[in-house]
Design a protein around this motif. Structure first.
Motif, PDB file in Angstrom:
ATOM      1  N   ARG A  58       1.971  11.322   2.240  1.00 17.02           N
ATOM      2  CA  ARG A  58       1.895  11.825   3.599  1.00 17.02           C
ATOM      3  C   ARG A  58       2.571  13.181   3.710  1.00 17.02           C
ATOM      4  O   ARG A  58       3.474  13.491   2.947  1.00 17.02           O
ATOM      5  N   LYS A 111       0.845  -1.187   0.000  1.00 15.43           N
ATOM      6  CA  LYS A 111       0.000   0.000   0.000  1.00 15.43           C
ATOM      7  C   LYS A 111       0.887   1.245   0.000  1.00 15.43           C
ATOM      8  O   LYS A 111       1.793   1.371   0.804  1.00 15.43           O
ATOM      9  N   SER A 112       0.615   2.151  -0.911  1.00 16.24           N
ATOM     10  CA  SER A 112       1.403   3.374  -1.052  1.00 16.24           C
ATOM     11  C   SER A 112       0.520   4.582  -0.775  1.00 16.24           C
ATOM     12  O   SER A 112      -0.571   4.698  -1.328  1.00 16.24           O
ATOM     13  N   THR A 113       1.006   5.472   0.071  1.00 11.47           N
ATOM     14  CA  THR A 113       0.236   6.662   0.425  1.00 11.47           C
ATOM     15  C   THR A 113       1.109   7.915   0.357  1.00 11.47           C
ATOM     16  O   THR A 113       2.319   7.845   0.511  1.00 11.47           O
ATOM     17  N   GLU A 145      -4.123   7.984  -1.277  1.00 14.18           N
ATOM     18  CA  GLU A 145      -3.470   6.744  -1.690  1.00 14.18           C
ATOM     19  C   GLU A 145      -3.049   6.826  -3.155  1.00 14.18           C
ATOM     20  O   GLU A 145      -3.705   7.480  -3.954  1.00 14.18           O
ATOM     21  N   TYR A 146      -1.967   6.157  -3.456  1.00 11.34           N
ATOM     22  CA  TYR A 146      -1.506   6.033  -4.831  1.00 11.34           C
ATOM     23  C   TYR A 146      -2.059   4.723  -5.371  1.00 11.34           C
ATOM     24  O   TYR A 146      -2.065   3.735  -4.645  1.00 11.34           O
ATOM     25  N   SER A 158      -7.890  12.552   5.486  1.00 11.19           N
ATOM     26  CA  SER A 158      -7.719  12.279   4.062  1.00 11.19           C
ATOM     27  C   SER A 158      -8.641  13.135   3.206  1.00 11.19           C
ATOM     28  O   SER A 158      -8.810  12.857   2.038  1.00 11.19           O
ATOM     29  N   VAL A 165      -2.184  11.781   6.311  1.00 13.52           N
ATOM     30  CA  VAL A 165      -2.257  10.978   5.098  1.00 13.52           C
ATOM     31  C   VAL A 165      -3.111  11.773   4.125  1.00 13.52           C
ATOM     32  O   VAL A 165      -4.280  12.044   4.384  1.00 13.52           O
ATOM     33  N   ARG A 217      -8.326  14.755  -0.754  1.00 14.34           N
ATOM     34  CA  ARG A 217      -8.446  14.093  -2.056  1.00 14.34           C
ATOM     35  C   ARG A 217      -9.323  14.899  -2.982  1.00 14.34           C
ATOM     36  O   ARG A 217     -10.221  15.592  -2.589  1.00 14.34           O
TER      37      ARG A 217
END
Length: 103
Positions: A40, A36-38, A57-58, A99, A54, A102
């Protein structure tokens, strides 16, 4: 420090331990062991480093979107809307960081 590129992000693969790829001004790409890639954002308030926000997410959030989200979060920190958190287990709701950056 050089900024990240889209190629570096695509090539980031999970390792035995989580790791970060810094982009600058507190933004970094975090890759967990699970893959999992995020995105930050780390910041300081009153000289104290806060735990990170965070941002997203990617691949849902691109590098360009993450940089814009960092700029928005930075403005919120300056305006006092995001406060310093001490300790690792505090909820994001208490800092005002979530988050919600986004697009």
């Amino acid at each position: 420090m050089s900024k990240l590129t889209a190629v570096q992000i695509r090539q980031a693969k999970p390792k035995d331990k989580p790791y970060k790829l810094p982009d600058g001004q507190g933004l970094y790409f975090h890759v967990a062991e699970s893959g999992k890639s995020t995105w930050r954002y780390r910041f300081r308030v009153d000289g104290k480093e806060s735990t990170c926000c965070v941002l997203g997410e990617y691949p849902d959030m691109s590098l360009e979107q993450a940089r814009k989200a960092r700029a928005e979060a930075r403005e919120q920190v300056k305006a006092g809307k995001i406060r310093h958190m001490s300790g690792r287990r505090k909820s994001r709701r208490r800092t005002g960081c979530r988050s919600g950056f986004r697009r």
